[in-house]
Design a protein around this motif. Structure first.
Motif, PDB file in Angstrom:
ATOM      1  N   ASP A   1      -2.902  -3.585  -2.715  1.00  0.00           N
ATOM      2  CA  ASP A   1      -2.952  -4.961  -2.204  1.00  0.00           C
ATOM      3  C   ASP A   1      -2.209  -5.914  -3.139  1.00  0.00           C
ATOM      4  O   ASP A   1      -1.527  -6.845  -2.697  1.00  0.00           O
ATOM      5  N   LEU A   2      -2.346  -5.686  -4.443  1.00  0.00           N
ATOM      6  CA  LEU A   2      -1.670  -6.541  -5.415  1.00  0.00           C
ATOM      7  C   LEU A   2      -0.158  -6.372  -5.301  1.00  0.00           C
ATOM      8  O   LEU A   2       0.595  -7.351  -5.383  1.00  0.00           O
TER       9      LEU A   2
ATOM     10  N   GLN B   1       0.829  -1.202   0.000  1.00  0.00           N
ATOM     11  CA  GLN B   1       0.000   0.000   0.000  1.00  0.00           C
ATOM     12  C   GLN B   1       0.865   1.255   0.000  1.00  0.00           C
ATOM     13  O   GLN B   1       0.583   2.225  -0.709  1.00  0.00           O
ATOM     14  N   LEU B   2       1.913   1.251   0.796  1.00  0.00           N
ATOM     15  CA  LEU B   2       2.810   2.410   0.849  1.00  0.00           C
ATOM     16  C   LEU B   2       3.566   2.563  -0.463  1.00  0.00           C
ATOM     17  O   LEU B   2       3.765   3.683  -0.945  1.00  0.00           O
ATOM     18  N   LEU B   3       3.982   1.445  -1.042  1.00  0.00           N
ATOM     19  CA  LEU B   3       4.724   1.495  -2.300  1.00  0.00           C
ATOM     20  C   LEU B   3       3.851   2.044  -3.424  1.00  0.00           C
ATOM     21  O   LEU B   3       4.313   2.855  -4.241  1.00  0.00           O
ATOM     22  N   SER B   4       2.591   1.624  -3.495  1.00  0.00           N
ATOM     23  CA  SER B   4       1.715   2.120  -4.562  1.00  0.00           C
ATOM     24  C   SER B   4       1.463   3.615  -4.413  1.00  0.00           C
ATOM     25  O   SER B   4       1.353   4.343  -5.406  1.00  0.00           O
ATOM     26  N   ARG B   5       1.381   4.097  -3.177  1.00  0.00           N
ATOM     27  CA  ARG B   5       1.222   5.540  -2.967  1.00  0.00           C
ATOM     28  C   ARG B   5       2.490   6.276  -3.370  1.00  0.00           C
ATOM     29  O   ARG B   5       2.428   7.329  -4.012  1.00  0.00           O
TER      30      ARG B   5
ATOM     31  N   LEU C   1      -9.164  -6.633  -9.266  1.00  0.00           N
ATOM     32  CA  LEU C   1      -8.686  -5.359  -9.804  1.00  0.00           C
ATOM     33  C   LEU C   1      -9.145  -5.196 -11.255  1.00  0.00           C
ATOM     34  O   LEU C   1      -9.560  -4.111 -11.666  1.00  0.00           O
ATOM     35  N   ARG C   2      -9.086  -6.286 -12.017  1.00  0.00           N
ATOM     36  CA  ARG C   2      -9.534  -6.236 -13.415  1.00  0.00           C
ATOM     37  C   ARG C   2     -11.011  -5.859 -13.496  1.00  0.00           C
ATOM     38  O   ARG C   2     -11.411  -5.025 -14.326  1.00  0.00           O
ATOM     39  N   GLU C   3     -11.837  -6.467 -12.622  1.00  0.00           N
ATOM     40  CA  GLU C   3     -13.265  -6.148 -12.633  1.00  0.00           C
ATOM     41  C   GLU C   3     -13.504  -4.678 -12.289  1.00  0.00           C
ATOM     42  O   GLU C   3     -14.359  -4.018 -12.891  1.00  0.00           O
TER      43      GLU C   3
END
Length: 616
Positions: A216-217, A137-141, A251-253
């Motif tokens: 999350d991914l 989560q931190l990395l995606s931000r 995520l795709r949906e």
């Protein structure tokens, strides 16, 4: 018929309930980062606006050319009209280039400042924060969300404002030819605003869900990469893949739902201009038939409407871009808004000459997620570690030994009582000074993707790591930790260690972590079972070397082996979050049944480990 399982809840920690900010208020929080580059962003905005206004001149010039030179057949005037159209096109292209030149630099500067301050914030926030937040989560931000904001500043914000102004100005100009045509054009645009309102409500929620799921991914990928040895050893690669595929499908949906929402908006954005064109054409032909407007005027009207078509069609994309940026801003400021409970005091005290006395006075501690009915994990600890003394801390698993070792350096703060260093509450010292006096070596040795030298000298900010003095400190620390294997590495102390030191064995990593703590030359050394991964012979050599350096250093050592207890001058026995006995090893053996039980448990475990080493 197949059904898709409900997506798992995002692992991003819930934020405290508070009034939701409007999009403008949320994005306004970026102003402190934007202000230093505001002049260039404004110049970029002005350049983009001039380019749009120049583009609006083209229909006016075309109308004049058709009404005059084309109608009269004056070829010279037609040529000059073509030159004018070319000049307008060149001016527009030049202004677009200038706009990009003005905004790209400032946007990347904002991205840099956001990213560095975000990283600094992560470093400053307490360990309790990192216990709650997953690294993905931190990395995606850090990467995706901040990059989103940079692209929005350089492209989305400028074009959204400029295109809205272009639509307003162009619509006003449409009244120049006939009010009925302009009104038709405006009325057919009203469904776009209705769809825009509905789109904001749906797309904003989908964007947040998508970005949280992406975090999350990222966490799933990171955990699988770090745990690849475990997954392979247990043959659970397919299991991990199924879990990853499930998250990826959710995520795709969500992305498909976003695409459907955008598709609905685009349907109206493409349809309504065409409807407007058809109605305006029919009305224009009727107006020509009754002599209200001329053919050149209708031609100029449609030329202007064509110029306005792209700004109108772009609103949907730019609006979704705006919502993406708003969500990214919310996610970033969730971290900035976290309260840092472990900070420097307003009026810090100093320790001029550290003696190394460590005192725990009625220390209580409980983790933030502990239930109200649970008693404190540390429930009234009283312990004095004298200057230069080595104190072993022993107890059964779960009694609170490791938690106690985190308090002197304020990785966590006590929830009751206090910890004193040379008579000074550790909360009254600056963190930099406190952590200069106290160093730690953890059982789980963490190394960084840098050289051996940089890892071992991590705690010596006062040294130039290339200096002769640093070389002496490095060699001494490696000798004490029995880390002579470093000289056999391809580049010696300059060898790059892989991520988390996984290119080394567990014992090698642990020896380097111990060398790092020793190299810091602290007044107090806290060791959380730092020898657990060493073989018997290496452990004996390390213990002999530690006896020499611990002669002048206060040490608090968590012991999981009887041999580690032998290092200590005194032993503190922990039981259910309390210190129940303190004395020498022989004294406690005579006086404490629980101590004899703990030592016998350590001996059994130690014998089991030694047997395994022999079998290997």
């Amino acid at each position: 018929m197949t059904t898709t399982a409900a997506p798992p809840p995002s692992s991003a920690p819930p934020t405290p309930a508070k009034q939701r900010l409007s999009t403008a208020q949320a994005l306004a929080r970026l102003l402190p980062f934007i202000k230093p580059v505001m002049p260039r962003l404004i110049m970029g905005f002005v350049s983009a606006l001039l380019a749009a206004l120049v583009a609006l001149l083209m229909p006016l010039v075309l109308g004049a050319v058709v009404a005059g030179p084309v109608a009269s057949g004056e070829w010279g005037a037609i040529a000059w009209g073509a030159v004018a159209i070319l000049a307008i096109g060149l001016a527009e292209a030049g202004l677009v280039w200038v706009r990009r030149w003005f905004v790209l630099g400032p946007a990347t500067k904002v991205e840099y400042d956001l990213r560095t301050q975000f990283y600094a914030r992560l470093q400053n926030l307490p360990v309790a924060f990192h216990d709650r937040w997953q690294s993905g989560q931190l990395l995606s931000r850090m990467m995706q969300d901040i990059s989103m904001i940079r692209r929005w500043l350089a492209f989305g914000l400028v074009l959204l404002v400029v295109n809205l102004i272009t639509i307003v100005v162009g619509t006003v100009i449409l009244f120049r030819w006939h009010w009925l045509l302009a009104v038709i054009f405006i009325v057919t645009a009203l469904p776009l605003w209705v769809q825009g309102y509905l789109f904001e409500k749906r797309y904003g929620a989908l964007t947040r869900q998508s970005q949280d799921q992406a975090g999350d991914l990222a966490t799933a990928v990171e955990e699988s990469v770090h745990g690849i040895r475990v997954l392979k050893a247990f043959g659970r690669g397919k299991h991990a893949l199924r879990n990853f595929a499930r998250r990826a499908e959710h995520l795709r949906e969500t992305e498909l739902d976003k695409a459907r929402a955008i598709g609905v908006v685009w349907f109206w954005l493409v349809l309504m201009p065409d409807v407007a064109f058809a109605l305006c054409l029919a009305s224009g032909i009727w107006l020509i038939s009754v002599g209200t407007i001329t053919v050149p005027e209708l031609f100029a009207f449609f030329a202007m409407a064509t110029v306005l078509r792209w700004p109108i069609e772009s609103i949907g994309f730019l609006f979704s871009f705006l919502l993406d940026a708003r969500t990214a801003t919310d996610r970033i400021f969730e971290v900035f808004d976290e309260t840092n409970t472990i900070t420097d005091p307003e009026n810090p005290r100093t320790i001029a000459h550290a003696r190394g006395e460590l005192v725990f006075e009625d220390v209580h501690f409980r983790y933030q997620d502990a239930g109200p009915s649970e008693r404190d994990l540390l429930d009234g600890i009283d312990l004095v570690v004298r200057p230069g003394e080595t104190m072993a801390l022993v107890g059964l698993t779960g009694c609170g030994k490791t938690t106690l070792t985190t308090l002197p350096t304020r990785l966590y703060d006590v929830t009751g009582g206090r910890v004193l260093l040379d008579g000074v509450d550790v909360r009254d010292l600056k963190l930099s000074e406190l952590r200069r006096h106290i160093a730690m070596a953890f059982e789980d040795a963490t190394l960084f993707s840098s050289t051996v030298r940089q890892n071992v000298l991590l705690g010596r900010a006062d040294l130039d790591i290339r200096s002769p003095e640093a070389e002496l400190v490095l060699r001494e620390a490696l000798d004490i930790a029995q880390a002579g294997f470093v000289d056999d590495l391809p580049d010696g102390a300059e060898t790059m260690i892989g991520e988390e030191g996984m290119s080394l064995s567990g014992g090698q990593r642990q020896r380097l972590a111990l060398a790092r703590a020793v190299a810091a030359k602290p007044s107090v050394l806290v060791l959380d079972d730092p020898l657990s991964a060493l073989d018997v012979d290496t452990e004996a050599l390390v213990e002999e070397a530690l006896r020499r350096i611990l002669a002048d250093t206060t040490a608090l050592v968590v012991a999981h082996r009887p041999s580690t207890v032998a290092l200590a001058d005194r032993v503190a026995l922990m039981e259910d979050g309390r210190i129940t006995a303190v004395g020498t090893h022989s004294e406690l053996l005579r006086s404490s049944d629980h101590y004899r039980h703990v030592i016998s448990s350590l001996e059994v475990e130690d014998a089991r480990m030694r047997d395994r080493e022999v079998n290997l």
